[in-house]
Design a protein around this motif. Structure first.
Motif, mmCIF file in Angstrom:
data_model
loop_
_atom_site.group_PDB
_atom_site.id
_atom_site.type_symbol
_atom_site.label_atom_id
_atom_site.label_comp_id
_atom_site.label_asym_id
_atom_site.label_seq_id
_atom_site.Cartn_x
_atom_site.Cartn_y
_atom_site.Cartn_z
ATOM 1 N N GLY A 60 1.121 -1.181 -0.110
ATOM 2 C CA GLY A 60 -0.133 0.038 -0.006
ATOM 3 C C GLY A 60 0.648 1.589 0.183
ATOM 4 N N LYS A 63 4.074 1.256 -4.663
ATOM 5 C CA LYS A 63 5.090 0.740 -5.469
ATOM 6 C C LYS A 63 4.371 0.571 -6.896
ATOM 7 C CE LYS A 63 5.869 -2.488 -2.770
ATOM 8 N NZ LYS A 63 4.821 -2.380 -1.735
ATOM 9 N N SER A 65 1.839 1.667 -8.110
ATOM 10 C CA SER A 65 1.449 3.166 -8.658
ATOM 11 C C SER A 65 2.673 3.766 -9.425
ATOM 12 C CB SER A 65 0.863 3.955 -7.726
ATOM 13 O OG SER A 65 -0.122 3.374 -7.096
HETATM 14 N N1 ADP Z 1 -7.121 3.903 -8.409
HETATM 15 C C1 ADP Z 1 -7.076 3.607 -7.104
HETATM 16 N N2 ADP Z 1 -8.043 4.470 -6.513
HETATM 17 C C2 ADP Z 1 -7.951 4.347 -5.115
HETATM 18 N N3 ADP Z 1 -6.873 4.219 -4.370
HETATM 19 C C3 ADP Z 1 -6.162 3.427 -5.081
HETATM 20 C C4 ADP Z 1 -5.867 3.380 -6.453
HETATM 21 N N4 ADP Z 1 -4.620 2.724 -6.853
HETATM 22 C C5 ADP Z 1 -4.077 2.574 -5.652
HETATM 23 N N5 ADP Z 1 -4.733 2.852 -4.577
HETATM 24 C C6 ADP Z 1 -4.364 3.004 -3.203
HETATM 25 O O1 ADP Z 1 -3.057 3.555 -3.211
HETATM 26 C C7 ADP Z 1 -2.272 2.918 -2.401
HETATM 27 C C8 ADP Z 1 -1.189 2.630 -3.029
HETATM 28 O O2 ADP Z 1 -1.245 1.244 -3.777
HETATM 29 P P1 ADP Z 1 -0.247 0.599 -4.522
HETATM 30 O O3 ADP Z 1 0.613 1.534 -5.329
HETATM 31 O O4 ADP Z 1 -0.868 -0.636 -5.355
HETATM 32 O O5 ADP Z 1 0.827 0.204 -3.370
HETATM 33 P P2 ADP Z 1 1.808 -0.910 -3.337
HETATM 34 O O6 ADP Z 1 2.033 -1.635 -4.647
HETATM 35 O O7 ADP Z 1 3.110 -0.674 -2.377
HETATM 36 O O8 ADP Z 1 1.222 -2.214 -2.586
HETATM 37 C C9 ADP Z 1 -3.063 1.703 -1.656
HETATM 38 O O9 ADP Z 1 -3.403 2.308 -0.458
HETATM 39 C C10 ADP Z 1 -3.947 1.542 -2.604
HETATM 40 O O10 ADP Z 1 -5.332 1.126 -2.064
#
Ligand code: ADP
Ligand code: MG
Length: 242
Positions: A60, A63, A65
């Motif tokens: 979360g 990464k 993203s």
């Molecule tokens: N499209 C989206 N809408 C809302 N929240 C999102 C979206 N994409 C990611 N998140 C949130 O953003 C945060 C980072 O997500 P992410 O990049 O997947 O983290 P990681 O890959 O480090 O686990 C998380 O809290 C996730 O729930």
């Protein structure tokens, strides 16, 4: 951390000394019912051509993203981002699709193969997309290089997880990308299989001189990269290059 000047045109210099990835103040914000969520809050990252960077950090933390922005699959909401000389924040969908085709290979945790296509068809897709007449020959070579010469016409559903990830690796490398992005590529594999897949990945990267960004929560895997970057709560909190 060097901060590059960012001139207006969509294509920036790619000469020696220019990093393959240059992000400054990179932000990614999404709107949800609960309001705005700041997923990335000012990421500064410079990656030289040929470097291997392991990205670690809690679940979360942002990464995936970050990887989506670097791949041109999402667009930053703030800051500057240049990859392989392309100013991604300024490009439209078609230009981003061409950018991915020409420069980026991606490997996901969940393989993301097309289930209705055979292994060789999956690997040939990026080359056919680029209009290459030798797409199937090159796809076969790529599958041979990951030890799958005996699985060319199998469908993903007929392959083990490790075999599916090897098909995904062949697909990611087949067009000779400058940048390989890998998001928890061993996350769905047992330890031994994961190790084999990573040996293949590092071997291919070495052979092609590919720049690598590898997201992993496995510290041993991250240590196979010459540099480790740690992300917490949408920010880089440590960077081996600094
Ligand atoms: N499209 C989206 N809408 C809302 N929240 C999102 C979206 N994409 C990611 N998140 C949130 O953003 C945060 C980072 O997500 P992410 O990049 O997947 O983290 P990681 O890959 O480090 O686990 C998380 O809290 C996730 O729930
Ligand atoms: Mg993730």
């Amino acid at each position: 951390m060097d901060t590059l000047p960012h001139p207006a045109p969509t294509t920036l210099g790619t000469g020696a000394g220019t990093p393959l990835i240059a992000a400054t103040g990179l932000a990614f914000q999404v709107r949800s019912q609960a309001g705005e969520i700041n997923i990335l809050r000012g990421v500064d990252l410079s990656v030289a051509s040929g470097e291997a960077v392991g990205i670690v950090g809690p679940s979360g933390s942002g990464k995936t993203s970050l990887l989506m922005l670097l791949a041109g699959l999402d667009r930053p909401t703030g800051g500057t981002l240049s990859v392989a000389g392309h100013n991604l924040a300024r490009m439209d969908e078609d230009a981003l699709a061409r950018f991915r085709r020409d420069h980026v290979g991606i490997v996901f945790q969940a393989f993301h193969l097309v289930p209705t296509m055979t292994a060789i068809e999956n690997v040939a897709v990026p080359l056919e997309f680029a209009g290459r007449a030798d797409a199937f020959e090159k796809a076969e070579e790529a599958l041979v290089s990951v030890g799958l010469s005996h699985r060319l016409t199998h469908y993903p559903g007929q392959l083990s997880g490790g075999e599916q990830q090897r098909v995904a690796l062949a697909r990611a490398f087949v067009a000779g990308p400058r940048l390989l992005l890998a998001d928890e590529p061993t996350g769905n594999l047992d330890r031994t299989t994961g190790q084999h897949v990573m040996d293949l990945l590092f071997g291919l990267r070495e052979r092609f001189g590919t720049t690598l960004l590898l997201i992993t929560h496995d510290p041993l895997l991250a240590e196979r990269c010459e540099r480790q970057v740690r992300i917490e709560d949408g920010r880089i909190v440590s960077d081996g290059a600094r």
